[in-house]
Design a protein around this motif. Structure first.
Motif, PDB file in Angstrom:
ATOM      1  N   PHE A  80       0.812  -1.115  -0.096  1.00  0.00           N
ATOM      2  CA  PHE A  80       0.022  -0.099  -0.058  1.00  0.00           C
ATOM      3  C   PHE A  80       0.765   1.206  -0.169  1.00  0.00           C
ATOM      4  N   GLU A  81       0.633   2.151  -0.808  1.00  0.00           N
ATOM      5  CA  GLU A  81       1.622   3.568  -0.900  1.00  0.00           C
ATOM      6  C   GLU A  81       3.049   2.926  -1.021  1.00  0.00           C
ATOM      7  N   ASN A  82       2.901   2.179  -2.462  1.00  0.00           N
ATOM      8  CA  ASN A  82       4.608   1.682  -2.763  1.00  0.00           C
ATOM      9  C   ASN A  82       5.510   0.938  -1.363  1.00  0.00           C
ATOM     10  N   GLN A  83       4.597   0.378  -0.422  1.00  0.00           N
ATOM     11  CA  GLN A  83       5.501  -0.018   0.392  1.00  0.00           C
ATOM     12  C   GLN A  83       4.600  -1.420   1.121  1.00  0.00           C
ATOM     13  N   ILE A  84       5.507  -2.466   1.403  1.00  0.00           N
ATOM     14  CA  ILE A  84       4.737  -3.533   2.328  1.00  0.00           C
ATOM     15  C   ILE A  84       4.589  -3.063   3.457  1.00  0.00           C
ATOM     16  N   VAL A  85       3.053  -3.252   3.663  1.00  0.00           N
ATOM     17  CA  VAL A  85       2.328  -2.583   4.908  1.00  0.00           C
ATOM     18  C   VAL A  85       1.925  -3.962   5.853  1.00  0.00           C
ATOM     19  N   GLY A  86       1.640  -5.130   5.476  1.00  0.00           N
ATOM     20  CA  GLY A  86       1.223  -6.232   6.061  1.00  0.00           C
ATOM     21  C   GLY A  86       1.476  -7.564   5.636  1.00  0.00           C
ATOM     22  N   PHE A  87       1.139  -8.607   6.190  1.00  0.00           N
ATOM     23  CA  PHE A  87       1.696  -9.922   5.752  1.00  0.00           C
ATOM     24  C   PHE A  87       0.768 -10.979   6.476  1.00  0.00           C
ATOM     25  N   SER A  88       0.514 -12.092   5.865  1.00  0.00           N
ATOM     26  CA  SER A  88       0.021 -13.439   6.636  1.00  0.00           C
ATOM     27  C   SER A  88       0.840 -14.513   6.408  1.00  0.00           C
ATOM     28  N   ARG A  89       1.138 -15.310   7.202  1.00  0.00           N
ATOM     29  CA  ARG A  89       1.816 -16.570   7.049  1.00  0.00           C
ATOM     30  C   ARG A  89       0.799 -17.892   7.103  1.00  0.00           C
ATOM     31  N   ILE A  90       1.061 -18.390   6.136  1.00  0.00           N
ATOM     32  CA  ILE A  90      -0.147 -19.431   5.800  1.00  0.00           C
ATOM     33  C   ILE A  90       0.562 -20.901   5.664  1.00  0.00           C
ATOM     34  N   GLU A  91      -0.011 -21.728   6.465  1.00  0.00           N
ATOM     35  CA  GLU A  91       0.296 -23.119   6.426  1.00  0.00           C
ATOM     36  C   GLU A  91      -0.756 -23.991   5.828  1.00  0.00           C
ATOM     37  N   THR A  92      -0.515 -24.880   5.057  1.00  0.00           N
ATOM     38  CA  THR A  92      -1.441 -25.808   4.471  1.00  0.00           C
ATOM     39  C   THR A  92      -1.534 -27.200   5.310  1.00  0.00           C
ATOM     40  N   ASP A  93      -2.746 -27.337   5.603  1.00  0.00           N
ATOM     41  CA  ASP A  93      -2.908 -28.564   6.635  1.00  0.00           C
ATOM     42  C   ASP A  93      -3.896 -29.536   5.579  1.00  0.00           C
ATOM     43  N   GLU A  94      -3.131 -30.172   4.879  1.00  0.00           N
ATOM     44  CA  GLU A  94      -4.025 -30.929   3.834  1.00  0.00           C
ATOM     45  C   GLU A  94      -4.708 -32.170   4.414  1.00  0.00           C
ATOM     46  N   THR A  95      -4.224 -32.687   5.637  1.00  0.00           N
ATOM     47  CA  THR A  95      -5.175 -33.791   6.215  1.00  0.00           C
ATOM     48  C   THR A  95      -6.439 -33.215   6.547  1.00  0.00           C
ATOM     49  N   GLU A  96      -6.439 -32.123   7.102  1.00  0.00           N
ATOM     50  CA  GLU A  96      -7.754 -31.449   7.526  1.00  0.00           C
ATOM     51  C   GLU A  96      -8.246 -30.363   6.551  1.00  0.00           C
ATOM     52  N   ASN A  97      -7.807 -30.470   5.489  1.00  0.00           N
ATOM     53  CA  ASN A  97      -8.176 -29.293   4.235  1.00  0.00           C
ATOM     54  C   ASN A  97      -8.324 -28.003   4.811  1.00  0.00           C
ATOM     55  N   GLN A  98      -7.368 -27.570   5.608  1.00  0.00           N
ATOM     56  CA  GLN A  98      -7.466 -25.911   6.241  1.00  0.00           C
ATOM     57  C   GLN A  98      -6.288 -25.566   5.776  1.00  0.00           C
ATOM     58  N   PHE A  99      -6.268 -24.065   5.952  1.00  0.00           N
ATOM     59  CA  PHE A  99      -5.165 -23.264   5.843  1.00  0.00           C
ATOM     60  C   PHE A  99      -5.284 -22.874   7.580  1.00  0.00           C
ATOM     61  N   ILE A 100      -3.810 -22.846   7.893  1.00  0.00           N
ATOM     62  CA  ILE A 100      -3.490 -22.266   9.540  1.00  0.00           C
ATOM     63  C   ILE A 100      -2.849 -21.119   9.407  1.00  0.00           C
ATOM     64  N   ILE A 101      -3.577 -19.902   9.875  1.00  0.00           N
ATOM     65  CA  ILE A 101      -2.521 -18.809   9.828  1.00  0.00           C
ATOM     66  C   ILE A 101      -1.958 -18.443  11.273  1.00  0.00           C
ATOM     67  N   LYS A 102      -0.657 -18.317  11.280  1.00  0.00           N
ATOM     68  CA  LYS A 102       0.028 -18.407  12.586  1.00  0.00           C
ATOM     69  C   LYS A 102       0.524 -17.247  12.862  1.00  0.00           C
ATOM     70  N   THR A 103       0.874 -16.463  11.735  1.00  0.00           N
ATOM     71  CA  THR A 103       1.398 -15.069  11.903  1.00  0.00           C
ATOM     72  C   THR A 103       1.036 -14.140  10.997  1.00  0.00           C
ATOM     73  N   GLY A 104       0.993 -12.965  11.134  1.00  0.00           N
ATOM     74  CA  GLY A 104       0.664 -11.829  10.612  1.00  0.00           C
ATOM     75  C   GLY A 104       0.220 -10.762  10.932  1.00  0.00           C
ATOM     76  N   GLY A 105      -0.016  -9.453  10.143  1.00  0.00           N
ATOM     77  CA  GLY A 105      -0.679  -8.404  10.775  1.00  0.00           C
ATOM     78  C   GLY A 105      -0.178  -7.193   9.883  1.00  0.00           C
ATOM     79  N   VAL A 106      -0.447  -5.893  10.397  1.00  0.00           N
ATOM     80  CA  VAL A 106      -0.345  -4.778   9.758  1.00  0.00           C
ATOM     81  C   VAL A 106       0.252  -3.733  10.437  1.00  0.00           C
ATOM     82  N   LYS A 107       1.324  -3.188   9.888  1.00  0.00           N
ATOM     83  CA  LYS A 107       1.856  -2.004  10.485  1.00  0.00           C
ATOM     84  C   LYS A 107       1.083  -1.211  11.121  1.00  0.00           C
ATOM     85  N   PRO A 108       1.510  -0.829  12.442  1.00  0.00           N
ATOM     86  CA  PRO A 108       0.478   0.017  13.551  1.00  0.00           C
ATOM     87  C   PRO A 108      -0.033   1.359  12.614  1.00  0.00           C
TER      88      PRO A 108
END
Length: 179
Positions: A80-108
Motif C-alpha cells: 500500500f502506498e508503494n511499501q509492504i504494510v502487512g502480511f500473513s503466514r499461511i500453512e496448508t494442513d492437507e489432512t484437515e483441508n485447512q489453512f492455518i494462519i500462525k503469524t501476520g498483521g499490519v504495520k501500526p
C-alpha cells in the motif's frame, strides 16, 4: 486513494517483512482453568479486563524460518502506498483441508484502513483456489484486537492450547468454514 496490492512474497521481500512491527496493545487477556477430577474434565476460559492497557511485543521468527516460509510460498503480503504494510503466514494442513494462519498483521500506522480485511480476503481467495474449506487462526490469549477482528468477520472460537508459544502463552484458535 492508493489500492492495496496482494501477492505471494519473494526472497527480496524478506528484509522488509522482518521490519514490520507486529506489537499490539491490549486491555484484556484470556485465562484458562482446568478441572481434572476422577470422572470429569472441564476447561473454563475467561476474558479478563486488565487494570491497564498492556503493550505486547511480537516474538519474531528468525530470518531462516521466514526465508523457508517464503520459499514454500506461505507468505502473502500487502503493499500500500508503494511499501509492504502487512502480511500473513499461511500453512496448508492437507489432512484437515485447512489453512492455518500462525503469524501476520499490519504495520501500526496502517491499521484500521482495510488492509487486514484485504489480507483476510486474499487468504480466503487462495483457499478457495486450492479447494481448502476452512481457515484457522492461531492467536496469543492477549491479542484481543485480533480476536475481535476475526470475530467481527465470522470466525468462531474452536480451541486452545496451553504453553503453545515460545513465551509459554496460551494459543487461542479461531476458525471459519469458507465453503
Amino acid at each position: 486513494m492508493a489500492e492495496i496490492e496482494l501477492r505471494i512474497a519473494n526472497m527480496s521481500d524478506c528484509p522488509l517483512l522482518t521490519k514490520i512491527d507486529l506489537d499490539f496493545d491490549s486491555e484484556f487477556v484470556w485465562t484458562s482453568q482446568i478441572m481434572d477430577e476422577l470422572d470429569s474434565y472441564s476447561i473454563n476460559l475467561q476474558k479478563i479486563k486488565l487494570p491497564k492497557t498492556i503493550h505486547v511485543p511480537f516474538q519474531a521468527n528468525n530470518i531462516s524460518a521466514l526465508e523457508n516460509m517464503i520459499k514454500r510460498k506461505e507468505v502473502l503480503i500487502a503493499r500500500f502506498e508503494n511499501q509492504i504494510v502487512g502480511f500473513s503466514r499461511i500453512e496448508t494442513d492437507e489432512t484437515e483441508n485447512q489453512f492455518i494462519i500462525k503469524t501476520g498483521g499490519v504495520k501500526p500506522e496502517y491499521r484500521k484502513k482495510g488492509i487486514g480485511t484485504a489480507i483476510l480476503t486474499g487468504v480466503q481467495e487462495m483457499a478457495q483456489q486450492n479447494h481448502i474449506s476452512r481457515l484457522v487462526f492461531t492467536l496469543q490469549a492477549k491479542n484481543d484486537p485480533a480476536i475481535h477482528f476475526l470475530m467481527n468477520r465470522g470466525f468462531k472460537f474452536c480451541g486452545y492450547q496451553e504453553f503453545y508459544f515460545s513465551n509459554f502463552e496460551i494459543a487461542l484458535f479461531y476458525a471459519k468454514n469458507i465453503r
